[in-house]
Design a protein around this motif. Sequence first.
Motif, PDB file in Angstrom:
ATOM      1  N   GLN A 208     -13.942   9.079  27.796  1.00 47.10           N
ATOM      2  CA  GLN A 208     -12.688   9.319  28.508  1.00 47.10           C
ATOM      3  C   GLN A 208     -12.864   9.096  30.000  1.00 47.10           C
ATOM      4  N   GLY A 209     -14.035   9.507  30.529  1.00 44.86           N
ATOM      5  CA  GLY A 209     -14.294   9.323  31.954  1.00 44.86           C
ATOM      6  C   GLY A 209     -14.284   7.862  32.344  1.00 44.86           C
ATOM      7  N   LEU A 210     -14.952   7.020  31.560  1.00 45.30           N
ATOM      8  CA  LEU A 210     -14.984   5.588  31.868  1.00 45.30           C
ATOM      9  C   LEU A 210     -13.599   4.979  31.770  1.00 45.30           C
ATOM     10  N   ILE A 211     -12.884   5.284  30.684  1.00 45.36           N
ATOM     11  CA  ILE A 211     -11.564   4.692  30.474  1.00 45.36           C
ATOM     12  C   ILE A 211     -10.613   5.065  31.593  1.00 45.36           C
ATOM     13  N   GLN A 212     -10.572   6.342  31.956  1.00 45.86           N
ATOM     14  CA  GLN A 212      -9.658   6.773  33.004  1.00 45.86           C
ATOM     15  C   GLN A 212     -10.055   6.223  34.371  1.00 45.86           C
ATOM     16  N   ASN A 213     -11.349   6.074  34.605  1.00 45.61           N
ATOM     17  CA  ASN A 213     -11.815   5.480  35.859  1.00 45.61           C
ATOM     18  C   ASN A 213     -11.311   4.047  35.988  1.00 45.61           C
ATOM     19  N   VAL A 214     -11.382   3.287  34.885  1.00 48.60           N
ATOM     20  CA  VAL A 214     -10.910   1.908  34.911  1.00 48.60           C
ATOM     21  C   VAL A 214      -9.392   1.859  35.079  1.00 48.60           C
ATOM     22  N   VAL A 215      -8.684   2.698  34.329  1.00 42.42           N
ATOM     23  CA  VAL A 215      -7.222   2.707  34.400  1.00 42.42           C
ATOM     24  C   VAL A 215      -6.741   3.012  35.824  1.00 42.42           C
TER      25      VAL A 215
END
Length: 418
Positions: A208-215
């Motif tokens: 979730q951390g990676l995905i939200q960072n990219v978003v």
Amino acid sequence: MINEETLYDLGTAAKKAAKELAQLPSQAKNRALNTMAQALRTKLADILAANQKDIAKTHDSGRPESFIERMTLTEERVESMAAGLEKVAQLADPIGSSHKSWINEDGLEISQRTVPLGVIGIIYESRPNVTADAVGLCFKSGNAVILRGGKETINSNLAILNVLKSALRKSGITEDAVAYIDNPDRQLAQKFMQMNDYVDCLIPRGSQGLIQNVVKQATIPTIETGVGNDHLYVHKDADLDKALAILINGKTQRVSVCNALETLLVDQAIAKDFLPRVAEQLADYNVLVHADQAALTYFPDGQLAKPQDYAQEFLDYEIAIKVVADYDEAINHIDQYSTQHTEVIVTENYSVAQDFINAIDAAVVNVNASSRFSDGEKFGFGGEIGISTQKLHARGPMGLDALTSYKYVVLGSGQIRQ
């Protein structure tokens, strides 16, 4: 190693390669995919040796076993990667097909034709099989791809990538169709996420951390692949043997993936019959249980669940359990905590199953089937680029079609608009 200057060179080369791939005949793509598959088998020892380097280093860093499992390659997993490429080669090529056509009142023949997205950027973490899956699906759909994997699997990813690039060269196709950012620098990653002139679509896969960072940081259009806080709801009219098998498979068959079960909801009417069986089976797998007060009675080694436990994607031998009064409470709980990935009901009541399908807002809804089937390969896509939990452009397991767009082609005979 890639730096800021060479990053843009990488983008330029990928953009040029994408033009070539968009016009590549299906036969040439399929031959190259089969060559890639065979190359993975031929270089199995090299790939596994590179993976062992990554595993040894990650062990030393103190990462949990579930993380190690996620990044581990075996002969069977490499074979699965190769077989996946061969399956993609067998699939129909979506590029150039017309979904619909018509003639308008002016006598113009209008058609909608499928085209590649162009250059796809993929940012992912600890699963090196993503490297082969992403290359295969992007290549077959006519897209160039730029990959950025996690630092923990750098040796594995580069070993796989070099094998695939050599197969492209052998097939007479530009190896710029596939690129890898081998520099783990975060500032460089942020630059990559904002390369709008070079990259047409960005797809993050991971935590979730990676995905939200990219978003949040990307200026490139991004397809959000989701965290899997997946629920199993055992309705009062369930076949309990089916329910138990689906629970154990969904929770324990592979704990480190996004389609593993994380929460079990059980109707109060069957709790006393079902939960003792659940306790016995989960104990065999040493699953840590976070249970509400009503369920905790059946799990002497369990912990009283906190609200955050129901929002947790454990990715480990842990599960949250709650006894619900009825169907409505189950739906409300799922609505509150779902990440809109995969939701499952077990019931023999047809009407309830249909109500669940209609009520649940998720990319995949399963009735009487394990959450582990929420997977592009199992859907017949030859693999997946990720499971999208958003609603624009693509949703659910993303295969070839999800990596395409379309253009309108208008054929006339000299018409002008009055």
